[in-house]
Design a protein around this motif. Structure first.
Motif, short mmCIF file in Angstrom:
data_model
loop_
_atom_site.label_atom_id
_atom_site.label_comp_id
_atom_site.label_asym_id
_atom_site.label_seq_id
_atom_site.Cartn_x
_atom_site.Cartn_y
_atom_site.Cartn_z
N ASP A 98 0.80 -1.22 0.00
CA ASP A 98 0.00 0.00 0.00
C ASP A 98 0.84 1.27 0.00
OD1 ASP A 98 0.92 -0.44 2.57
OD2 ASP A 98 -0.94 0.17 3.56
N ASP A 99 2.13 1.13 -0.26
CA ASP A 99 2.98 2.31 -0.45
C ASP A 99 2.61 2.96 -1.79
OD1 ASP A 99 5.39 3.85 -1.43
OD2 ASP A 99 6.16 3.23 0.53
N PRO A 100 2.49 4.29 -1.84
CA PRO A 100 2.14 4.93 -3.12
C PRO A 100 3.12 4.60 -4.24
CG PRO A 100 1.92 6.49 -1.31
CD PRO A 100 2.56 5.26 -0.73
N ALA A 101 4.36 4.30 -3.89
CA ALA A 101 5.37 3.97 -4.89
C ALA A 101 5.70 2.49 -4.89
CB ALA A 101 6.63 4.80 -4.66
N THR A 102 4.76 1.65 -4.50
CA THR A 102 5.04 0.22 -4.42
C THR A 102 5.53 -0.35 -5.74
OG1 THR A 102 4.12 -1.95 -3.87
CG2 THR A 102 2.65 -0.40 -4.95
N ASP A 103 6.51 -1.23 -5.64
CA ASP A 103 7.01 -1.93 -6.83
C ASP A 103 6.53 -3.38 -6.87
OD1 ASP A 103 8.52 -2.39 -4.54
OD2 ASP A 103 10.38 -2.73 -5.62
N GLY A 104 5.74 -3.77 -5.87
CA GLY A 104 5.30 -5.15 -5.78
C GLY A 104 4.46 -5.64 -6.94
N PRO A 105 3.34 -4.98 -7.24
CA PRO A 105 2.52 -5.46 -8.36
C PRO A 105 3.25 -5.47 -9.70
CG PRO A 105 1.26 -3.98 -6.95
CD PRO A 105 2.68 -3.91 -6.48
N ILE A 106 4.10 -4.47 -9.94
CA ILE A 106 4.85 -4.43 -11.20
C ILE A 106 5.80 -5.63 -11.28
CG2 ILE A 106 6.59 -3.15 -12.50
CD1 ILE A 106 5.36 -0.59 -11.41
N ASN A 107 6.49 -5.90 -10.16
CA ASN A 107 7.41 -7.04 -10.16
C ASN A 107 6.68 -8.37 -10.29
OD1 ASN A 107 9.68 -5.43 -9.92
ND2 ASN A 107 9.80 -5.60 -7.70
N LEU A 108 5.53 -8.49 -9.62
CA LEU A 108 4.75 -9.73 -9.71
C LEU A 108 4.24 -9.94 -11.12
CD1 LEU A 108 3.43 -12.19 -8.48
CD2 LEU A 108 1.55 -10.74 -7.70
N ALA A 109 3.74 -8.89 -11.74
CA ALA A 109 3.24 -9.02 -13.11
C ALA A 109 4.35 -9.46 -14.05
CB ALA A 109 2.64 -7.70 -13.57
N ALA A 110 5.54 -8.88 -13.88
CA ALA A 110 6.67 -9.25 -14.73
C ALA A 110 7.09 -10.70 -14.50
CB ALA A 110 7.84 -8.30 -14.48
N ALA A 111 7.07 -11.13 -13.22
CA ALA A 111 7.44 -12.51 -12.91
C ALA A 111 6.45 -13.50 -13.52
CB ALA A 111 7.51 -12.69 -11.40
N LEU A 112 5.17 -13.18 -13.49
CA LEU A 112 4.16 -14.06 -14.10
C LEU A 112 4.36 -14.11 -15.62
CD1 LEU A 112 1.11 -12.92 -11.98
CD2 LEU A 112 2.05 -15.23 -12.01
N THR A 113 4.68 -12.96 -16.20
CA THR A 113 4.98 -12.94 -17.63
C THR A 113 6.16 -13.83 -17.96
OG1 THR A 113 4.09 -10.70 -17.92
CG2 THR A 113 5.69 -11.46 -19.56
N ALA A 114 7.21 -13.75 -17.12
CA ALA A 114 8.41 -14.56 -17.35
C ALA A 114 8.10 -16.05 -17.20
CB ALA A 114 9.51 -14.14 -16.38
N ALA A 115 7.30 -16.40 -16.19
CA ALA A 115 6.99 -17.81 -15.95
C ALA A 115 6.16 -18.41 -17.08
CB ALA A 115 6.26 -17.96 -14.62
#
Length: 337
Positions: A116-133
């Motif tokens: 819930d940080d305004p600058a969170t990098d979590g969802p971006i990283n998760l989306a990229a990891a799912l794309t990679a997998a």
């Protein structure tokens, strides 16, 4: 569509700190924050914070990733993990994958900022990891880390920054690739696969950092406490204090393997004959051993980490001792890395 499994362990990527009370988002909630491939399944794994993770948890994640590919027919596995120890857990998974590595991808990811940080990098990283997998080029690479849109081999990855991107680096090696336009673009070859092991790694392996004036008793203290192998983190090119040479020889005589790694990102050495020799690129003549301490550590029987960073070298020694072997087993394993 590829069949994917998300192993969600909590930690920073899933932390919702500004709710009352603070909470951890589960894997299902995380998937609502990204455009996950259709049919992605979730398993929530109870895990300690990564800075306090246990070998049992690391083994649990590694074995579950392997069985998901080998036994359950998944095409890829994504593991969310805290960044403090992700490099060790990812490499342990890489070591345990064996033939399963060719059946699908295993991608680790995490975040430097909470969900819930305004600058969170979590969802971006998760989306990229799912794309990679889900990408057809990632099976066969072994376990990889995907953060900040970059892919790194578990064998080479290490934490570079806890506050800003890029948080993970493979330096001095290049990254494996990156995400572009929803696809994986590979820009380097994956490192060689580690030797296959058939038993569980030995977790009672110590990592000892050397420093000027270090008492020799610190080295033997870890084996007195039950360690069956020791990784010594040396300085420079893997130099260790001369006073440690006799304790190293003594441990080896007790069939307790001692592996020497460097705390430097790049030790400037090539591996020849099981030890490290200065390369011309490092400013040393080819075929000439480096500092006297490096030469002597090898001569008393210490095993070269072969360029592995200390944390990964410890994981490799855990794997080398999986079948209960001592110095000979460790020497053979590191020679095959």
């Amino acid at each position: 569509m590829p069949r994917l499994l998300l192993l969600a362990t909590g930690d920073t990527l899933a932390q919702v700190r500004h709710s009352s009370p603070p909470r951890i988002a589960d894997g299902a909630e995380l998937l609502t924050r990204v455009a996950a491939p259709e049919g992605t399944e979730v398993e929530d794994v109870r895990a300690e914070p990564s800075w306090d993770t246990s070998p049992g948890t690391q083994l649990l994640l590694a074995r579950r990733a392997r069985s998901a590919l080998l036994d359950d027919g998944y095409d890829g596995v994504v593991v969310t993990h805290g960044l403090d120890t992700v490099e060790e857990t990812a490499f342990l998974t890489d070591v345990l994958l064996g033939p399963a590595a060719d059946l699908g991808a295993v991608v680790f990811t995490g975040a430097t900022r909470c969900l819930d940080d305004p600058a969170t990098d979590g969802p971006i990283n998760l989306a990229a990891a799912l794309t990679a997998a889900a990408d057809p080029v990632t099976p066969g690479l072994g376990a990889v880390l995907c953060l900040d849109g970059e892919l790194h081999a578990a064998r080479r990855a290490h934490l570079a920054d806890t506050t800003r991107s890029p948080s993970i680096t493979s330096a001095p090696h290049p990254r494996l690739g990156h995400i572009a336009s929803g696809r994986v673009v590979l820009t380097d070859k994956a490192p060689p696969r580690p030797p296959v092991i058939t038993d569980l790694p030995e977790t009672n392996v110590a990592l000892v950092k050397t420093y000027p004036g270090m008492p020799t008793s610190l080295l033997t203290a870890v084996t007195d406490a039950g360690a069956l192998g020791v990784v010594v983190e040396g300085t420079g090119r893997g130099n260790v204090p001369v006073e440690l040479l006799m304790p190293i020889r003594e441990l080896l005589s007790w069939d307790i393997p001692v592996v020497v790694a460097s705390r430097a990102h790049s030790a400037g050495f090539d591996v020849v004959g099981g030890w490290e020799v200065a390369s011309p690129a490092a400013g040393g003549p080819p075929g000439v051993l480096g500092m006297d301490a490096v030469d002597l550590a090898g001569r008393v029987g210490a095993i070269s980490a072969g360029g592995l960073r200390p944390g990964q070298a410890r994981v490799a020694l855990m794997a080398a001792l999986a079948s209960g072997g001592g110095v000979a087993a460790a020497r053979a394993y590191f020679a095959g890395l």
